[in-house]
Design a protein around this motif. Structure first.
Motif, PDB file in Angstrom:
ATOM      1  N   GLY A 106     -15.904   3.090   0.644  1.00 30.34           N
ATOM      2  CA  GLY A 106     -15.410   1.780   1.058  1.00 30.34           C
ATOM      3  C   GLY A 106     -14.357   1.937   2.128  1.00 30.34           C
ATOM      4  O   GLY A 106     -14.081   3.043   2.602  1.00 30.34           O
ATOM      5  N   GLY A 107     -13.770   0.841   2.522  1.00 33.44           N
ATOM      6  CA  GLY A 107     -12.690   0.867   3.494  1.00 33.44           C
ATOM      7  C   GLY A 107     -11.354   0.811   2.781  1.00 33.44           C
ATOM      8  O   GLY A 107     -11.091  -0.113   2.020  1.00 33.44           O
ATOM      9  N   VAL A 108     -10.501   1.805   2.990  1.00 32.37           N
ATOM     10  CA  VAL A 108      -9.183   1.859   2.363  1.00 32.37           C
ATOM     11  C   VAL A 108      -8.155   1.295   3.334  1.00 32.37           C
ATOM     12  O   VAL A 108      -8.060   1.746   4.480  1.00 32.37           O
ATOM     13  CB  VAL A 108      -8.808   3.300   1.964  1.00 32.37           C
ATOM     14  N   SER A 109      -7.398   0.310   2.871  1.00 36.76           N
ATOM     15  CA  SER A 109      -6.418  -0.354   3.720  1.00 36.76           C
ATOM     16  C   SER A 109      -5.355   0.616   4.209  1.00 36.76           C
ATOM     17  O   SER A 109      -4.886   1.487   3.466  1.00 36.76           O
ATOM     18  CB  SER A 109      -5.758  -1.496   2.944  1.00 36.76           C
ATOM     19  N   LEU A 110      -4.954   0.449   5.471  1.00 36.42           N
ATOM     20  CA  LEU A 110      -3.903   1.300   6.032  1.00 36.42           C
ATOM     21  C   LEU A 110      -2.567   1.084   5.326  1.00 36.42           C
ATOM     22  O   LEU A 110      -1.697   1.962   5.373  1.00 36.42           O
ATOM     23  CB  LEU A 110      -3.749   1.026   7.527  1.00 36.42           C
ATOM     24  N   THR A 111      -2.395  -0.047   4.675  1.00 39.98           N
ATOM     25  CA  THR A 111      -1.138  -0.271   3.951  1.00 39.98           C
ATOM     26  C   THR A 111      -0.967   0.737   2.816  1.00 39.98           C
ATOM     27  O   THR A 111       0.165   1.030   2.420  1.00 39.98           O
ATOM     28  CB  THR A 111      -1.082  -1.698   3.379  1.00 39.98           C
ATOM     29  N   ALA A 112      -2.074   1.276   2.307  1.00 35.57           N
ATOM     30  CA  ALA A 112      -1.978   2.278   1.242  1.00 35.57           C
ATOM     31  C   ALA A 112      -1.282   3.538   1.751  1.00 35.57           C
ATOM     32  O   ALA A 112      -0.584   4.221   0.993  1.00 35.57           O
ATOM     33  CB  ALA A 112      -3.366   2.621   0.709  1.00 35.57           C
ATOM     34  N   ILE A 113      -1.458   3.860   3.034  1.00 39.12           N
ATOM     35  CA  ILE A 113      -0.769   5.006   3.622  1.00 39.12           C
ATOM     36  C   ILE A 113       0.709   4.680   3.788  1.00 39.12           C
ATOM     37  O   ILE A 113       1.581   5.479   3.423  1.00 39.12           O
ATOM     38  CB  ILE A 113      -1.385   5.379   4.985  1.00 39.12           C
ATOM     39  N   GLU A 114       0.979   3.507   4.331  1.00 36.85           N
ATOM     40  CA  GLU A 114       2.356   3.101   4.570  1.00 36.85           C
ATOM     41  C   GLU A 114       3.154   3.003   3.275  1.00 36.85           C
ATOM     42  O   GLU A 114       4.369   3.242   3.266  1.00 36.85           O
ATOM     43  CB  GLU A 114       2.355   1.761   5.307  1.00 36.85           C
ATOM     44  N   GLU A 115       2.485   2.690   2.166  1.00 35.80           N
ATOM     45  CA  GLU A 115       3.145   2.585   0.866  1.00 35.80           C
ATOM     46  C   GLU A 115       3.207   3.919   0.128  1.00 35.80           C
ATOM     47  O   GLU A 115       3.709   3.983  -0.991  1.00 35.80           O
ATOM     48  CB  GLU A 115       2.415   1.560  -0.002  1.00 35.80           C
TER      49      GLU A 115
END
Length: 399
Positions: A106-115
Motif C-alpha cells: 500500500g501507500g505509506v503516508s510521509l507523515t509516518a516518517i516525520e512522526e
C-alpha cells in the motif's frame, strides 16, 4: 498511528507477467543490467535502469529518465499492464521453496516518517537520492516497493491468512525459481481491515529502500506517500553480507594471529573450499587467507553500543584496520558479496584471487537492526541483506 492508502494500480498482464517483472535487484550486477534489459525489452528493468548501469560514456540523468518514460509508454501500448477497476491493497507473496514471506502492499503516508514511525538503519548517497527524486518528479510512477518490517500480532497474521484464502490475481514463477503470488483487496470491509491492522503498528523498519524513502521526502516529488510492502518481522530472512579485501601488504597467517592478540581465537580448518565452516552465531566469522580457511571467534569484551557491538563493526575496527590496513568502508580495496547457505562457494571464489582475503559473516539479526534504528543510529554500509526481495514491474502506481 501509521496511515496507509489503497493504490490505483496497474498490474502486469496475466499472460506476460513472467516477462514483465524484473529480476531481483542486485541479482544482475552493474552494467550487466543494461545488457539484460536490451535483450529483454518487455522487462520492467528497462524502466528502472540507473545512470551507472549504462555503458561508458554514461548518459545524463535527464536522458536516462526520458528513455525510461518512453519505454514505459511502449509497454503500455503493447498491453503489458492491466488497470485495476478500483483502488486496492495487495498481498504479495514470495516463495523460494525453502522460505516463504508475504507482505501487505500500500501507500505509506510521509507523515509516518516525520512522526518517527518509519525508521531506517543505513546511510544514503545523496547523488542516488537526487537521481530517484528526479525520476519520481518526471516519470510520476513507482513500482519498486520499499520493504518494511513490523512486529505482527496474532490478528495481523490472521488477517493475512484471510487475504490469501482466495484465488490469487497473479501466480507465476520467475526465472530464478521464486514463486510469486498477488492478491487484490478491493472490498470495503477488506480495505477497512487493512487500514485498521496497520494503524496498530507502532514502528515500521526499513529493510530495503532507504534511498527511495529519502527521495519521496523531497518537496514536490510524489503524492504524499511512498509505495511500500510491509512484512511481519518473523517472516524476514537475513543472509550475510561477506567482505573481500585486497590489502597492500598481505600478512602471513602467523603475522595475522599475532596482530589479532587475545581478542580473537583463530582456528585453522583446512584448505579453502574443501571444508564446510558453518557459523554458529554472532561473534564468529570465517577468514580465507593464503588458501586456507580459519574460524574466527571473538573472545574480547563486546561494547554495549548498538552499532559498535555488531559483527561488521568488530571486523572493521578490530581486524580490517589494524591487521590489513583497510580503515574506510569506502576503500576501493574492499568489496562485498551476498552470502549463501554454505560458505564453500565463497571460500573458493576468494581463494582464486592472489593477495585477497575473505571474511564470511554471520547474518545481522533483525533485533540488532531494530536496536540501531530505535537508537537513531546508522549501521556500517552493507550490514544487512534480506532475501528474497520484492520485484519491480508486478504492479505500478502513477500520480
Amino acid at each position: 498511528m501509521v496511515s496507509v492508502v489503497p493504490l490505483e494500480a496497474l498490474v502486469a498482464n496475466l499472460d506476460r507477467v513472467a516477462d514483465v517483472v524484473a529480476p531481483q535487484a542486485d541479482s544482475v550486477p552493474g552494467r550487466e543490467s543494461h545488457r539484460y534489459a536490451v535483450a529483454h525489452p518487455d522487462s520492467f528493468l528497462n524502466v528502472t535502469l540507473s545512470v551507472p548501469e549504462f555503458p561508458e560514456p554514461t548518459p545524463p540523468r535527464e536522458a536516462v529518465v526520458k528513455r525510461a518514460v518512453a519505454h514505459f509508454r511502449g509497454m503500455m501500448d503493447r498491453g503489458l499492464f492491466d488497470p485495476q477497476a478500483s483502488p486496492a491493497f495487495f498481498l504479495y507473496e514470495l516463495d523460494t521453496g525453502s522460505h516463504r514471506q508475504a507482505g501487505i502492499v500500500g501507500g505509506v503516508s510521509l507523515t509516518a516518517i516525520e512522526e518517527g514511525r518509519v525508521l531506517g538503519h543505513e546511510g544514503i548517497f545523496e547523488g542516488q537520492v537526487d537521481d530517484l527524486a528526479y525520476f519520481y518528479r518526471v516519470a510520476r510512477l513507482s513500482s519498486s516497493p520499499v520493504a518494511l518490517g513490523f512486529e505482527a500480532d496474532d490478528d495481523h497474521h490472521s488477517l493475512m491468512r484471510r487475504l490469501s484464502s482466495g484465488a490469487p490475481l497473479r501466480d507465476f514463477t520467475s526465472a530464478d525459481g521464486v514463486r510469486q503470488r498477488l492478491w487484490a483487496v478491493t472490498e470495503p470491509s477488506g480495505l477497512s481491515a487493512v487500514r485498521s491492522a496497520i494503524s496498530r503498528v507502532t514502528t515500521l523498519y526499513i529493510t530495503d529502500g532507504h534511498h527511495r524513502v529519502a527521495a519521496s521526502l523531497r518537496r514536490g516529488v510524489g503524492p504524499g506517500w511512498f509505495l511500500a510492502i510491509m512484512f511481519p518481522n518473523d517472516q524476514l530472512q537475513a543472509v550475510a553480507y561477506n567482505r573481500v579485501v585486497a590489502p597492500s601488504h598481505l600478512p602471513s597467517p602467523e603475522e595475522a594471529r599475532h596482530a589479532l592478540g587475545d581478542d580473537w581465537e583463530m582456528i585453522d580448518l583446512g584448505p579453502a573450499g574443501e571444508v564446510e565452516a558453518q557459523l554458529r552465531g554472532t561473534g564468529e566469522m570465517v577468514m580465507v587467507l593464503e588458501g586456507r580457511c580459519y574460524r574466527m571467534v571473538f573472545r574480547g569484551r563486546r561494547s554495549d553500543d548498538p552499532v559498535e557491538r555488531l559483527d561488521v563493526s568488530l571486523l572493521h575496527h578490530r581486524i580490517l584496520g589494524p591487521v590489513f590496513g583497510i580503515w574506510s568502508h569506502e576503500d576501493p580495496r574492499l568489496w562485498y558479496m551476498a552470502g549463501e547457505s554454505s560458505t564453500r562457494p565463497f571460500q573458493r571464489r576468494v581463494a582464486v584471487y592472489p593477495g585477497a582475503v575473505g571474511f564470511a559473516m554471520y547474518p545481522t539479526r533483525m533485533a540488532e537492526m531494530m536496536a540501531v534504528a530505535d537508537a537513531g543510529r546508522l549501521m556500517p554500509p552493507k550490514s544487512t541483506w534480506f532475501t528474497p526481495k520484492p520485484r519491480s514491474g508486478l504492479f505500478v502506481v502513477r500520480w
